[in-house]
Design an enzyme around this catalytic site. Structure first.
Site, short mmCIF file in Angstrom:
data_model
loop_
_atom_site.label_atom_id
_atom_site.label_comp_id
_atom_site.label_asym_id
_atom_site.label_seq_id
_atom_site.Cartn_x
_atom_site.Cartn_y
_atom_site.Cartn_z
CD GLU A 363 -3.21 -1.08 1.72
OE1 GLU A 363 -3.90 -0.20 2.09
OE2 GLU A 363 -3.89 -2.14 1.97
N1 COS Z 1 -6.26 12.02 -3.89
C1 COS Z 1 -6.80 12.47 -5.00
N2 COS Z 1 -6.11 12.65 -6.31
C2 COS Z 1 -4.75 12.41 -6.16
C3 COS Z 1 -4.42 11.93 -4.96
C4 COS Z 1 -4.84 11.70 -3.82
N3 COS Z 1 -4.64 11.25 -2.72
N4 COS Z 1 -2.89 11.52 -5.34
C5 COS Z 1 -2.78 11.95 -6.68
N5 COS Z 1 -4.07 12.46 -7.18
C6 COS Z 1 -4.02 13.16 -8.66
C7 COS Z 1 -3.38 14.11 -8.65
O1 COS Z 1 -3.92 15.36 -8.20
C8 COS Z 1 -3.12 14.18 -10.10
O2 COS Z 1 -4.31 14.56 -10.84
P1 COS Z 1 -4.26 15.76 -11.84
O3 COS Z 1 -3.34 15.38 -12.86
O4 COS Z 1 -5.51 16.29 -12.41
O5 COS Z 1 -3.32 17.26 -11.13
C9 COS Z 1 -3.16 12.70 -10.50
O6 COS Z 1 -3.62 12.11 -9.41
C10 COS Z 1 -1.89 12.15 -10.76
O7 COS Z 1 -1.00 12.24 -9.57
P2 COS Z 1 0.53 12.49 -9.62
O8 COS Z 1 1.06 13.48 -10.71
O9 COS Z 1 1.06 13.01 -8.30
O10 COS Z 1 1.01 11.20 -10.12
P3 COS Z 1 2.32 10.40 -9.74
O11 COS Z 1 2.67 9.53 -11.12
O12 COS Z 1 3.54 11.39 -9.81
O13 COS Z 1 2.26 9.32 -8.69
C11 COS Z 1 2.25 8.82 -6.27
C12 COS Z 1 2.05 9.92 -7.34
C13 COS Z 1 3.71 8.34 -6.34
C14 COS Z 1 1.94 9.42 -5.21
C15 COS Z 1 1.58 7.55 -6.68
O14 COS Z 1 1.72 7.01 -7.93
C16 COS Z 1 1.49 6.32 -5.68
O15 COS Z 1 0.90 6.64 -4.48
N6 COS Z 1 2.11 5.31 -5.92
C17 COS Z 1 2.32 4.01 -5.09
C18 COS Z 1 0.98 3.31 -5.24
C19 COS Z 1 0.80 2.41 -4.24
O16 COS Z 1 0.74 2.46 -3.12
N7 COS Z 1 0.97 0.75 -4.82
C20 COS Z 1 0.60 -0.01 -3.80
C21 COS Z 1 -0.34 -0.91 -4.43
S1 COS Z 1 -1.55 -1.55 -3.28
S2 COS Z 1 -0.66 -2.97 -2.32
#
Ligand code: COS
Length: 380
Positions: A363
């Site tokens: 996660e």
């Molecule tokens: N709530 C709502 N929207 C969100 C959000 C959240 N918590 N986090 C990101 N977003 C939105 C952003 O606002 C963005 O939207 P806009 O393009 O309209 O501005 C969009 O989603 C893309 O976000 P971002 O540009 O931050 O994406 P990245 O590719 O940089 O990735 C991370 C962000 C690294 C934080 C994300 O890919 C992540 O959480 N990765 C880990 C995934 C994970 O937990 N995997 C485990 C799987 S489950 S075991």
């Protein structure tokens, strides 16, 4: 500010503690050794309302708050983190996702069964080449009119071979990046849906983790969750809540190891006295107690934020980052306090040490939590 638990919260915590220490403790070593999924216990947890803790009673849930959820998660995780991850995924990734973003028909059809434990759910985001980099989804869902054609591979899926309902994240338009991603409800047994072999894991070995394959699976249009293109934000929001559950799991693992170490240190004698009387051990116990209490405060704050309707992206990331670090460090110390006995399965702490590691990975790894936290504080 009030740091005390309500009478109702204490009752809920005690009920979970009682269940964990009687039912979950029985056979926990064997389940870990044999990678045995606790199907009977999952049923019992469903009967106790632990699989739909926060779900509205009108959909068969327990209607409790997030504080209750983390109290239950902590108590279950002290004894069996394999059982608690089943609870966490079902509650915060599957039930929450459907209740917050699903249609009424989806809630009627799926949530009512997931909340009672009649169904078990799984959440499928990770792929061979899209773990932390979640926007790089290769699984595709092509719009074919009244259905989507789903193709791709998902891995490390908790409840992978046991679930009835799978929430699957897939790319519907790769030119739109994160805005071309959708979330779908896939049912067990749909044609073209294959469950791969079970993973042989370091820890949480009683949980059921698989690779899943989707070959031309026809997913009805009405199984898409939310508006077209809202799937990535759905996944991120759902994972923010999931991280509160995993933070509580890490807290429970740390607290379980601490309790065992404290007890052992008061019984085991060396150099003519119980080992807790040696400062080398007493100081370890003091560090464990302090860090676990600090982790508990972060976990509670994240749960409280969610209950208050505050944004909890950062508080859940901080809770998971810190609680998982504490779990890893202090389960190692608990093994150390147990000496040779700590290296033996009968004393439980070696299992808790193995189980702790995954809380820094799933996660969202600790590094991902730092991305979430740092991006948010920099933009403020
Ligand atoms: N709530 C709502 N929207 C969100 C959000 C959240 N918590 N986090 C990101 N977003 C939105 C952003 O606002 C963005 O939207 P806009 O393009 O309209 O501005 C969009 O989603 C893309 O976000 P971002 O540009 O931050 O994406 P990245 O590719 O940089 O990735 C991370 C962000 C690294 C934080 C994300 O890919 C992540 O959480 N990765 C880990 C995934 C994970 O937990 N995997 C485990 C799987 S489950 S075991």
């Amino acid at each position: 500010m009030d740091f005390s638990l309500s009478e109702e919260h204490i009752m809920i915590r005690d009920a979970a503690r009682d269940f964990a220490q009687t039912e979950l403790l029985l056979g926990v070593i064997e389940r870990d050794e044999k990678q045995h999924f606790p199907a009977e216990l999952v049923k019992k947890m469903g009967d106790l309302g632990f699989l739909g803790i926060m779900v509205d009673p009108k959909y068969g849930g327990s209607g409790m708050d997030t504080i209750s959820y983390v109290l239950i998660m902590e108590e279950l995780s002290k004894i069996d983190a394999s059982a608690s991850v089943i609870v966490s995924v079902n509650n915060s990734l599957v039930c929450y996702g459907l209740e917050a973003f699903g249609t009424e028909a989806q809630k009627e059809k799926y949530l009512t069964k997931l909340a009672t434990g009649e169904f078990v759910g799984a959440f499928c985001l990770s792929e061979p080449e899209a773990g932390s980099d979640a926007t790089s989804q290769k699984t595709s869902a092509i719009d074919k009119g009244d259905y989507y054609l789903l193709n791709g591979t998902k891995n490390w899926i908790t409840n992978g071979g046991r679930a009835d309902v799978y929430i699957v994240i897939a790319q519907t338009d790769k030119h739109k990046g994160s805005h071309g991603i959708n979330a779908f409800i896939v049912e067990k047994g749909m044609e073209g849906f294959h469950v791969g072999p079970k993973e042989n894991k370091l820890g949480i070995r009683g949980s059921d983790t698989h690779t899943l394959q989707f070959n031309d699976v026809k997913v009805p249009k009405e199984n898409r969750i939310g508006d077209d293109g809202a799937g990535f934000r759905f996944a991120m929001k759902t994972l923010s809540g999931g991280r509160i559950g995993i933070a509580a799991q890490a807290l429970g693992i740390a607290a379980g190891a601490y309790e065992l170490a404290l007890k052992y240190s008061k019984e085991r004698k060396a150099f003519g006295t119980e080992i807790c009387n040696h400062q080398a051990i007493a100081f370890k116990l003091a560090d464990m107690y302090t860090d676990i209490e600090a982790a508990r405060h972060l976990v509670m704050k994240a749960a409280w934020d969610k209950d208050q309707g505050n944004n909890y992206d950062v508080s859940s990331a901080m809770a998971k980052l810190y609680a998982s670090k504490v779990a890893m460090e202090h389960t190692v110390e608990a093994v150390q306090i147990h000496g040779g006995n700590g290296f033996v399965k009968d004393y439980h702490v070696e299992r808790l040490m193995r189980d702790a590691k995954i809380t820094q990975i799933y996660e969202g790894t600790s590094e991902i939590q730092k991305i979430v936290i740092s991006r948010n504080i920099i933009k403020e």
